[in-house]
Design an enzyme around this catalytic site. Structure first.
Site, PDB file in Angstrom:
ATOM      1  CB  CYS A 252       2.188  10.857   5.711  1.00 43.23           C
ATOM      2  SG  CYS A 252       2.090   9.574   4.449  1.00 43.23           S
ATOM      3  CB  ALA A 254      -1.701  12.797  11.791  1.00 41.06           C
ATOM      4  N   PRO A 255       0.791  14.434  13.178  1.00 39.79           N
ATOM      5  CG  PRO A 255       1.860  15.114  15.147  1.00 39.79           C
ATOM      6  CD  PRO A 255       2.050  14.254  13.925  1.00 39.79           C
ATOM      7  N   GLY A 256       0.283  16.992  12.217  1.00 40.56           N
ATOM      8  CA  GLY A 256      -0.064  18.260  11.580  1.00 40.56           C
ATOM      9  C   GLY A 256       0.955  19.377  11.749  1.00 40.56           C
ATOM     10  N   GLY A 257       2.141  19.066  12.238  1.00 39.49           N
ATOM     11  CA  GLY A 257       3.159  20.116  12.401  1.00 39.49           C
ATOM     12  C   GLY A 257       3.441  20.814  11.075  1.00 39.49           C
ATOM     13  CE  LYS A 258       8.002  17.632   8.377  1.00 46.61           C
ATOM     14  NZ  LYS A 258       7.543  16.624   9.350  1.00 46.61           N
ATOM     15  CG  ASP A 275      -1.880  10.301   9.262  1.00 45.40           C
ATOM     16  OD1 ASP A 275      -0.780  10.865   9.161  1.00 45.40           O
ATOM     17  OD2 ASP A 275      -2.024   9.221   9.874  1.00 45.40           O
ATOM     18  CG  ASP A 320       6.827  14.240   6.975  1.00 46.61           C
ATOM     19  OD1 ASP A 320       8.015  13.903   6.835  1.00 46.61           O
ATOM     20  OD2 ASP A 320       6.355  14.647   8.047  1.00 46.61           O
ATOM     21  CB  CYS A 373      12.183  12.016  10.906  1.00 43.40           C
ATOM     22  SG  CYS A 373      10.978  10.782  11.398  1.00 43.40           S
TER      23      CYS A 373
HETATM   24  C1  LIG Z   1       6.329  11.119   9.835  1.00 46.10           C
HETATM   25  S1  LIG Z   1       4.680  11.017  10.360  1.00 46.10           S
HETATM   26  C2  LIG Z   1       4.026  12.516   9.718  1.00 46.10           C
HETATM   27  C3  LIG Z   1       4.344  13.749  10.523  1.00 46.10           C
HETATM   28  C4  LIG Z   1       3.584  14.966  10.012  1.00 46.10           C
HETATM   29  N1  LIG Z   1       3.805  15.207   8.610  1.00 46.10           N
HETATM   30  C5  LIG Z   1       3.943  16.213  10.790  1.00 46.10           C
HETATM   31  O1  LIG Z   1       4.772  16.994  10.341  1.00 46.10           O
HETATM   32  O2  LIG Z   1       3.366  16.419  11.863  1.00 46.10           O
HETATM   33  C6  LIG Z   1       4.019   9.850   9.263  1.00 46.10           C
HETATM   34  C7  LIG Z   1       2.528   9.725   9.292  1.00 46.10           C
HETATM   35  O3  LIG Z   1       2.164   8.789   8.270  1.00 46.10           O
HETATM   36  C8  LIG Z   1       0.970   8.161   8.667  1.00 46.10           C
HETATM   37  N2  LIG Z   1       0.813   6.975   7.815  1.00 46.10           N
HETATM   38  C9  LIG Z   1       1.395   5.771   7.918  1.00 46.10           C
HETATM   39  N3  LIG Z   1       1.003   4.968   6.907  1.00 46.10           N
HETATM   40  C10 LIG Z   1       0.172   5.707   6.136  1.00 46.10           C
HETATM   41  C11 LIG Z   1      -0.555   5.441   4.956  1.00 46.10           C
HETATM   42  N4  LIG Z   1      -0.489   4.254   4.354  1.00 46.10           N
HETATM   43  N5  LIG Z   1      -1.332   6.415   4.445  1.00 46.10           N
HETATM   44  C12 LIG Z   1      -1.406   7.637   5.052  1.00 46.10           C
HETATM   45  N6  LIG Z   1      -0.742   7.934   6.186  1.00 46.10           N
HETATM   46  C13 LIG Z   1       0.047   6.982   6.710  1.00 46.10           C
HETATM   47  C14 LIG Z   1       1.186   7.907  10.145  1.00 46.10           C
HETATM   48  O4  LIG Z   1      -0.054   7.725  10.801  1.00 46.10           O
HETATM   49  C15 LIG Z   1       1.923   9.167  10.570  1.00 46.10           C
HETATM   50  O5  LIG Z   1       1.010  10.079  11.097  1.00 46.10           O
END
Ligand SMILES: C[S@@+](CC[C@H](N)C(=O)[O-])C[C@H]1O[C@@H](n2cnc3c(N)ncnc32)[C@H](O)[C@@H]1O
Length: 435
Positions: A252, A254-258, A275, A320, A373
Site C-alpha cells: 500500500c 502511495a504516496p511513496g514515503g516509505k 496501490d 502499510d 498510523c
Molecule cells: C497509509 S497509506 C500508505 C502510505 C505509504 N505507505 C507511504 O508511506 O507513503 C495507505 C494506502 O493504501 C492504499 N490502499 C487502500 N486500499 C488498498 C487496497 N485494497 N489495495 C492496495 N492499496 C490500497 C491507499 O490508496 C493508500 O495510498
C-alpha cells in the site's frame, strides 16, 4: 466580499468539506484553490482557519448550539461555519476581540442573509462578555464521542494525553538520505538558510524543524537529500531489513514515503510498489523521481491477487495498510469530521483481507512488516493476534529494544505525541520455512 478575503476562502473550503465530504488535502490541492490569487500570507490564514475549524469543531459546535435558541437550518450552514470561525478566532487564535467580531460580522453580511449579521454580533459579544475559555478539559473533548470512547477504552489513563496531543500542531519533520548526507551537516546547512532544526532524539534519520517552512526553501530537497516525513513513519525502513537483491513488495505504497526510504536505505533491492489509487501513485512516481530511485509500479487491489500477482514471491513485504488514521489527526484534523464510526468494521475486514492475501505471496523464510498510523487497538495488536491465530506458519519477530513507542502483547505502539511523533503501530512477522 470575494475570493481575495482569507476568511471567505476558509468558508468555501469548509462548505466543500461538509457538503462534498472532501478532505482538506484534496481541496487545497484542487485547481480552485491553486487558482486563488491572494498573497501567501492570506492563503496561510485561510488554511489556518480551515485546519482550526476541523481541529476544534467538536468543542465549538456544542458551544454554539448552547447559545442559539434554535438549531441552524441545513441551508444556513454557511452562517453556522461563520459563527464557529468567530469563536475559533476569539477562543483559540486569541485574535483581538474587536477585530474578530468585525471581520466575522462583515463575512456574515456578505452572505446576504439579513438576519445573520445581528446574530453573529450577539453570539460573539456574549462569548466575550462571559470570558469563555477553552481549558484542557474542554480541549480533550475536541473529537467525536465515538473516538473519545474508543481511545479511552483502549488507553485508560493514557487516553487524556493521546487526546490532548492529537490537537497540537505537528512539527514539520524531515528525513535525511543518510546514505548520501550527514544529518549534522544537513542541520548546519539548514541553519545557513535561517532554518532552525534539531535531530530527533529517537529516530536517527529525522530532523525536526523549529517551525514549518516551504519545501522549496530546503537545501537538497529537489535532489532528494531531504524529504518530508514524520519520525514515526521513518522507523519502518529500520525494521524491515532487506538484503541486497531482495524482492520487496510495498503493498500500500502511495504516496511513496516509505518506498523511497526503503530504496534509499537498501539501494540494491528490487521493489514492486502497489496501490489501488492511480492518483496517489502519480505522487509516488514524482517522489521516487525526486529521490532518484525507481520501482515497478502496480495499480491494483492488494487483496485481489489474480489482478496483479505474477507468480514470483517476495522476500520482504511492507503492509502499510489503509486505516482509520486516528494516529495522524494532529496533521489531518479533518479526519475528526470525515471519519465515521461505521467505517471501522469495514476497515478491519479490509485489513484482514489484504494482509491474508499478502501472506500467501511471501516466500517461506520471508518477513512482513505490518504498520498503521492508527492508535486503535483493533487495527493493531488485536488485528495481529487474529492473524497469528489464522496462520500457523506465521511467527512474530520481537522488535529490537527501542526507545520509541511501547511494547504491546503484539508489536509496538507509538501513541500520538510521544517523542513528538505521530501515532503509529508496527509488528514484524516471519513466515516459517518448514522445508
Ligand atoms: C497509509 S497509506 C500508505 C502510505 C505509504 N505507505 C507511504 O508511506 O507513503 C495507505 C494506502 O493504501 C492504499 N490502499 C487502500 N486500499 C488498498 C487496497 N485494497 N489495495 C492496495 N492499496 C490500497 C491507499 O490508496 C493508500 O495510498
Amino acid at each position: 466580499m470575494n475570493a481575495d478575503n482569507p476568511r471567505w476562502i476558509a468558508l468555501q473550503v469548509m462548505l466543500k468539506l461538509f457538503e462534498q465530504g472532501r478532505s482538506l488535502d484534496d481541496i487545497f490541492n484542487s485547481d480552485w484553490f491553486r487558482s486563488l490569487t491572494v498573497s501567501r500570507r492570506d492563503l496561510g490564514l485561510s488554511r489556518e482557519l480551515a485546519y482550526g475549524l476541523c481541529r476544534w469543531h467538536h468543542v465549538l459546535s456544542p458551544m454554539l448550539k448552547h447559545r442559539l435558541q434554535k438549531p441552524v437550518r441545513a441551508r444556513d450552514r454557511d452562517i453556522e461555519i461563520i459563527l464557529m470561525m468567530g469563536l475559533y478566532q476569539l477562543l483559540i487564535m486569541k485574535t483581538e476581540a474587536h477585530a474578530a467580531v468585525n471581520e466575522t460580522v462583515k463575512l456574515a453580511q456578505a452572505q446576504k442573509k439579513k438576519w445573520a449579521s445581528g446574530l453573529v454580533n450577539a453570539v460573539l459579544r456574549n462569548v466575550i462578555r462571559e470570558e469563555v475559555v477553552c481549558d484542557d478539559k474542554l480541549q480533550a473533548r475536541a473529537y467525536p464521542d465515538w473516538m473519545i470512547a474508543r481511545i479511552e477504552a483502549d488507553w485508560g489513563d493514557q487516553a487524556g494525553e493521546v487526546l490532548l496531543w492529537g490537537n497540537q500542531r505537528p512539527p514539520m519533520t524531515l528525513r535525511v538520505d543518510s546514505e548520501h548526507c550527514d544529518v549534522e551537516e544537513m542541520i548546519a546547512k539548514l541553519a545557513d538558510q535561517g532554518i532552525g532544526a534539531s535531530q530527533h532524539a529517537q529516530v536517527e534519520t529525522a530532523i525536526v524543524l523549529e517551525s514549518p517552512c516551504d519545501v522549496t526553501r530546503l537545501p537538497g530537497f529537489e535532489a532528494g537529500l531531504l524529504s518530508v516525513q514524520d519520525a514515526a513513519a521513518q522507523i519502518a525502513a529500520s525494521l524491515l531489513v532487506c538484503d541486497s537483491g531482495a524482492r520487496v513488495l510495498d503493498a500500500c505504497a502511495a504516496p511513496g514515503g516509505k518506498t523511497a526510504h526503503l530504496l534509499q536505505r537498501y539501494p540494491n533491492i528490487d521493489v514492486d510498489a502497489l496501490d489501488s489509487s492511480e492518483t496517489r501513485l502519480e505522487r509516488l512516481r514524482q517522489n521516487l523521481r525526486r529521490v532518484g530511485h525507481s520501482a515497478r509500479i502496480l495499480v491494483a487491489d492488494a487483496a485481489d491477487l489474480d489482478s496483479w500477482f505474477g507468480g514470483s514471491r517476495y522476500d520482504c513485504i511492507l503492509a502499510d495498510l489503509p486505516c482509520s488514521a486516528s494516529g495522524v489527526m494532529r496533521r489531518h484534523p479533518d479526519i475528526k469530521l470525515l471519519r465515521r464510526e461505521s467505517d471501522i468494521m469495514p476497515l478491519l475486514a479490509q485489513q484482514r483481507k489484504i494482509v491474508d492475501a499478502l501472506w500467501s505471496v511471501l516466500k517461506p523464510g520471508g518477513k512482513m512488516l505490518y504498520s498503521t498510523c492508527s492508535v486503535f487497538k483493533d487495527e493493531n495488536e488485536v488485528q495481529i493476534a487474529g492473524f497469528l491465530e489464522r496462520h500457523a506458519d506465521a511467527a512474530e519477530i520481537t522488535l529490537p529494544r527501542a526507545d520509541w513507542g511501547e511494547p504491546r502483547p503484539h508489536g509496538r505502539q507509538v501513541l500520538t505525541g510521544s517523542h513528538n511523533m505521530d501515532g503509529f503501530y508496527y509488528a514484524l512477522l516471519s513466515r516459517i520455512d518448514s522445508r
